[in-house]
Scaffold this motif. Sequence first.
Motif, PDB file in Angstrom:
ATOM      1  N   LEU A   1      -0.155   8.587  -6.209  1.00 28.40           N
ATOM      2  CA  LEU A   1      -0.835   9.804  -5.755  1.00 28.40           C
ATOM      3  C   LEU A   1       0.096  11.014  -5.763  1.00 28.40           C
ATOM      4  CD1 LEU A   1      -2.691   8.288  -2.649  1.00 28.40           C
ATOM      5  CD2 LEU A   1      -3.626   8.666  -4.938  1.00 28.40           C
ATOM      6  N   LEU A   2       1.393  10.760  -5.976  1.00 25.92           N
ATOM      7  CA  LEU A   2       2.378  11.842  -5.876  1.00 25.92           C
ATOM      8  C   LEU A   2       2.900  12.280  -7.235  1.00 25.92           C
ATOM      9  CD1 LEU A   2       4.403  10.431  -2.838  1.00 25.92           C
ATOM     10  CD2 LEU A   2       2.593  12.150  -2.802  1.00 25.92           C
ATOM     11  N   LEU A   3       2.197  11.877  -8.287  1.00 27.91           N
ATOM     12  CA  LEU A   3       2.640  12.268  -9.635  1.00 27.91           C
ATOM     13  C   LEU A   3       2.594  13.775  -9.828  1.00 27.91           C
ATOM     14  CD1 LEU A   3       0.892   9.458 -11.739  1.00 27.91           C
ATOM     15  CD2 LEU A   3       3.284   9.580 -10.989  1.00 27.91           C
TER      16      LEU A   3
ATOM     17  N   GLU B   1       7.710  11.547  -1.789  1.00 27.30           N
ATOM     18  CA  GLU B   1       8.385  10.310  -2.183  1.00 27.30           C
ATOM     19  C   GLU B   1       9.302   9.786  -1.086  1.00 27.30           C
ATOM     20  OE1 GLU B   1      10.361  10.773  -5.883  1.00 27.30           O
ATOM     21  OE2 GLU B   1       8.511  10.865  -7.072  1.00 27.30           O
ATOM     22  N   LYS B   2      10.016  10.676  -0.422  1.00 30.14           N
ATOM     23  CA  LYS B   2      10.923  10.242   0.639  1.00 30.14           C
ATOM     24  C   LYS B   2      10.151   9.709   1.839  1.00 30.14           C
ATOM     25  CE  LYS B   2      14.608  11.062  -1.629  1.00 30.14           C
ATOM     26  NZ  LYS B   2      15.387   9.894  -2.146  1.00 30.14           N
ATOM     27  N   THR B   3       8.963  10.271   2.078  1.00 30.44           N
ATOM     28  CA  THR B   3       8.112   9.739   3.148  1.00 30.44           C
ATOM     29  C   THR B   3       7.750   8.290   2.860  1.00 30.44           C
ATOM     30  OG1 THR B   3       7.165  11.912   3.636  1.00 30.44           O
ATOM     31  CG2 THR B   3       5.902   9.996   4.320  1.00 30.44           C
ATOM     32  N   VAL B   4       7.387   8.013   1.617  1.00 28.41           N
ATOM     33  CA  VAL B   4       7.048   6.649   1.216  1.00 28.41           C
ATOM     34  C   VAL B   4       8.248   5.723   1.416  1.00 28.41           C
ATOM     35  CG1 VAL B   4       6.349   5.175  -0.709  1.00 28.41           C
ATOM     36  CG2 VAL B   4       5.276   7.419  -0.407  1.00 28.41           C
TER      37      VAL B   4
ATOM     38  N   LYS C   1       0.827  -1.205   0.000  1.00 28.87           N
ATOM     39  CA  LYS C   1       0.000   0.000   0.000  1.00 28.87           C
ATOM     40  C   LYS C   1       0.865   1.260   0.000  1.00 28.87           C
ATOM     41  CE  LYS C   1      -4.052  -1.825  -0.137  1.00 28.87           C
ATOM     42  NZ  LYS C   1      -4.966  -1.561  -1.285  1.00 28.87           N
ATOM     43  N   ASP C   2       2.008   1.190   0.660  1.00 36.44           N
ATOM     44  CA  ASP C   2       2.944   2.322   0.619  1.00 36.44           C
ATOM     45  C   ASP C   2       3.407   2.591  -0.808  1.00 36.44           C
ATOM     46  OD1 ASP C   2       2.855   2.668   3.377  1.00 36.44           O
ATOM     47  OD2 ASP C   2       4.543   1.336   3.743  1.00 36.44           O
TER      48      ASP C   2
END
Length: 500
Positions: free
Chosen positions: A71-73, A88-91, A64-65
């Motif tokens: 969603l970050l496109l 992206e770095k959070t993911v 799911k991550d």
Amino acid sequence: MNDLLPFLPGQLQQVFDGIPFFMPEIYLSALFVVLLVTDLIFGRNGAWICRIIACCGLLVIALKDVEQLKLLLTGSQLFFNNMLLLHEKTVAFKLMIDILSAVLLLYFNWDDQLASHKKGLTDLYSVVIAAVFGMHLMVMAVNLLSIYLSVEMVSIASYLMVAYRAENAISSEAGLKYVLFGAASSAIMLYGISLLYGFGGSLNLFGSNLMPGLMQVNPLAVALALLLFMVGIGFKLSFVPVHFWVPDIYQGAPTPVSAFLSTVTKVAAFGLLVNLLTPFIFFPGFSKVFNFSLFLSVIGIITMIAGNFAATMQRNLKRMLAYSSIGHTGFALMALVNFNADMQGITALTFYLFAYSLANIGAWMLVSYFSNTANAENMEDFKGLGFKFPLASVAFVIILISLTGIPVTAGFYGKFLVFSSVYTVYQDSHNIWFLLLMITGAVTTVVSLFYYIKVPLNLFLRKTERTTSFSSTSNYLLVSIAIISLLVVCLGLFPDFLVK
């Protein structure tokens, strides 16, 4: 109350709009509830069921991550009234947390001392999932209130894990110390947050009021507030001077719990620190109020020196790894000192943290392995065991080589990335602190070799006169150690698999 009614539809809409960005955390909440219900139904006899559910659930959440990247496109996303931030770095940080936690959950049952606990491990699995939920919030928190709540959620879960073996005097003492030190650091951090809120008039790090408000206040007052705030973050990262709790707690806690605290919680704390530093570093002129680059440089240098030199004097392996983890924290701070727009330092940090965490978990697994089989805890206990347990001993050497940063391991490439990122910025700025950081990093890397080499020295080059028989332990533990050793080498040879 009637005055608030016109605003409720808008607030509710913000909550609904943020749910797609919060799906892994919703799954984590569901996983926590499922574990509690499973524990109630099966009790202690359902420990293996809870373990399977927890590990499989974390792997699903990791997927799911990855799905969140879609969603970050269009870029980073603030949601829940600007309380949380997804990028992206959070993911990447969340993915590391989930994968490492799944490995550690498997490891819990392979430590004989922890597995023999009369209460069983079902409660511990639930506590770990609650801690993972808090760490997800930590790496996304961009509001002073959400930061505090997420840190406290992880802290409470950590207290429970450290003192889980309450019947053991050493474990109980470690839990009590951890609670006392944690409560003190939490209170200090909360006081710093209150000062920042009073000075800036806002809790939102990325809002339009906080940074301009702080710029209007006496720089000494702002510096004091930020230093108090950093005490709470530093407690989780265990950098100097809030590191003094680490050796006693890591030695007294169950070995898998020490592995959890020294790896996963540090990954979450660094993820939080990345979000925290972003507005302060990139806001024009704020470096004149409080220079985070200078602060992290000084802390990093002192932490590397204190952690590595203290580790050379340790005879107990768990205390040595505790001080070693402090030294690695100082080294990881190097990557944040050159925080810039091209994110080179953050890329180096994420790879370094994963390489360090992987090798460190392997090292703690080996502590459990030799404790299970040979009751070895101090350096002299390892004499001559290299030929009794060749596979585990060779794996120990490989893992310690990675922690030192010697080719051809993941630890070497991680340190290379950090050094390269700092050197790139030093070439442009010629900042003396960057040069001192690199020199300290190189010297302490050499120093780390002196205490890491004690283990293979005792394993292979010193003889033992012990005649006691050796016990058997879980083959799964040895297989996991071998896999981690192989991964450490493969990531050193093919780092492009993680670094694009």
